[in-house]
Motif scaffolding. Sequence first.
Motif, mmCIF file in Angstrom:
data_model
loop_
_atom_site.group_PDB
_atom_site.id
_atom_site.type_symbol
_atom_site.label_atom_id
_atom_site.label_comp_id
_atom_site.label_asym_id
_atom_site.label_seq_id
_atom_site.Cartn_x
_atom_site.Cartn_y
_atom_site.Cartn_z
ATOM 1 N N MET A 1 -38.062 53.100 8.060
ATOM 2 C CA MET A 1 -37.785 52.999 9.596
ATOM 3 C C MET A 1 -39.040 52.557 10.262
ATOM 4 N N SER A 2 -38.829 51.619 11.345
ATOM 5 C CA SER A 2 -39.947 51.013 11.996
ATOM 6 C C SER A 2 -40.632 51.969 12.684
ATOM 7 N N TRP A 3 -41.802 51.354 13.019
ATOM 8 C CA TRP A 3 -42.881 52.213 13.946
ATOM 9 C C TRP A 3 -42.055 52.185 15.661
ATOM 10 N N ILE A 4 -41.358 51.340 15.783
ATOM 11 C CA ILE A 4 -40.518 51.279 17.070
ATOM 12 C C ILE A 4 -39.354 50.651 16.990
ATOM 13 N N ARG A 5 -38.040 51.603 17.388
ATOM 14 C CA ARG A 5 -36.855 51.154 17.272
ATOM 15 C C ARG A 5 -36.378 50.321 18.369
ATOM 16 N N GLU A 6 -35.674 48.877 17.930
ATOM 17 C CA GLU A 6 -35.305 48.286 18.736
ATOM 18 C C GLU A 6 -33.695 48.642 19.387
ATOM 19 N N THR A 7 -33.872 49.508 20.232
ATOM 20 C CA THR A 7 -32.550 49.895 20.993
ATOM 21 C C THR A 7 -32.554 49.668 22.328
ATOM 22 N N GLU A 8 -31.559 49.483 23.033
ATOM 23 C CA GLU A 8 -31.422 49.574 24.474
ATOM 24 C C GLU A 8 -31.071 50.811 25.126
ATOM 25 N N LEU A 9 -31.278 50.925 26.337
ATOM 26 C CA LEU A 9 -30.574 52.109 26.914
ATOM 27 C C LEU A 9 -29.139 51.999 27.482
ATOM 28 N N SER A 10 -28.462 52.885 27.479
ATOM 29 C CA SER A 10 -27.139 52.604 27.791
ATOM 30 C C SER A 10 -27.234 52.586 29.176
ATOM 31 N N LEU A 11 -26.151 51.989 29.946
ATOM 32 C CA LEU A 11 -26.027 51.891 31.452
ATOM 33 C C LEU A 11 -26.297 53.242 32.223
ATOM 34 N N LEU A 12 -25.865 54.203 31.761
ATOM 35 C CA LEU A 12 -25.970 55.769 32.311
ATOM 36 C C LEU A 12 -27.678 55.916 32.240
ATOM 37 N N GLU A 13 -28.175 55.912 30.884
ATOM 38 C CA GLU A 13 -29.485 55.994 30.815
ATOM 39 C C GLU A 13 -30.454 55.214 31.446
ATOM 40 N N ARG A 14 -30.054 53.768 31.679
ATOM 41 C CA ARG A 14 -30.895 53.200 32.455
ATOM 42 C C ARG A 14 -30.850 53.428 33.916
#
Length: 337
Positions: A1-14
């Motif tokens: 696992m990386s030190w920082i995960r390359e994931t984007e927030l969902s529309l609701l999360e944004r």
Amino acid sequence: MSWIRETELSLLERLTANILKAGPMPRHVAFIMDGNRRYAEKRHVERQEGHTQGFDKLAETLRWCLNLGIHEVTVYAFSIENFKRSKEEVDGLMELARQKFGRVLMEHENLEKHGVCIRVLGDLTLLPLDLQQLIANAVVSTKAHNKCYLNVCFAYTSRHEIANAVKEMAWGVEQGFIKSSDVSEVLLSQCLYSSNSPNPDLLIRTSGEVRLSDFLLWQTSYSCLAFQSVLWPEYSFWNLCEAILQYQLSYRSLQKAQELHRKDEVRQQVEADRTCVAELLQHRGNGKPLDAQSQQTALLNYTARREERVQCFLGALQHKRDTFFSDLNSQTVVAKT
């Protein structure tokens, strides 16, 4: 696992993030990542797997913080008290640390892309030499990054940190950088491992425990404390939002308390300087009292000299700490060649 995960927030999360960011946001959030062992028991897996899942959650949480505009995160990764656990568990935690710190060079481009500067706070001399060297490599290789900061408290307790700060001031006096009269609460704060960071605005502890466990005791005197029942590996974006909302509800009272504390620090320092000046004038004077303007001039001159001494001392202290990491890193480079 990386030190920082390359994931984007969902529309609701944004959408939620944008609503939260309309209010006051914490600049610095600290985490006591508690519940890894209970998570392992709950899932009927080995404790080591629980700790691994905990690191994975840190990588995900760091990404959430970046999306929320939180640019400094401090985590309690390994307490000095943890050395009292079973040898098997301690060895497993040391091996996990070796794996994760060893990945920093492999992930350098990703860390550089996000500007992540990794700092490790604690008494690293308590760790195996090879782990010290890996940590030094991570610290030195990301030192120039300045978009966000991840402070990993490893081989750390707050009482040990405060005691070390007192020793550092004693060293400064012995070396002639400062005088004993220069010692103050402000100077002690500047000698802590965390001296390069602002104090946390928000401290979050997971797993339902309502205690600080000797973590950042000095730095969190005027921080918002959020205790959440979720186990750390199960932490979610929504848990983080809930804690931030708690911070926003407490924001005004926290700001007022911090401002009063800053004013009190200034008042105490002025009073201490005046006392020192009065003693000096009494020792050097001919018995004639000085007028108010002369006393003020003497006070200003003394304050300027004290500040010069303190800055010289803090520069020497930072150089000593930088040298510790650079020397360890150099040993690693030599060993590889």
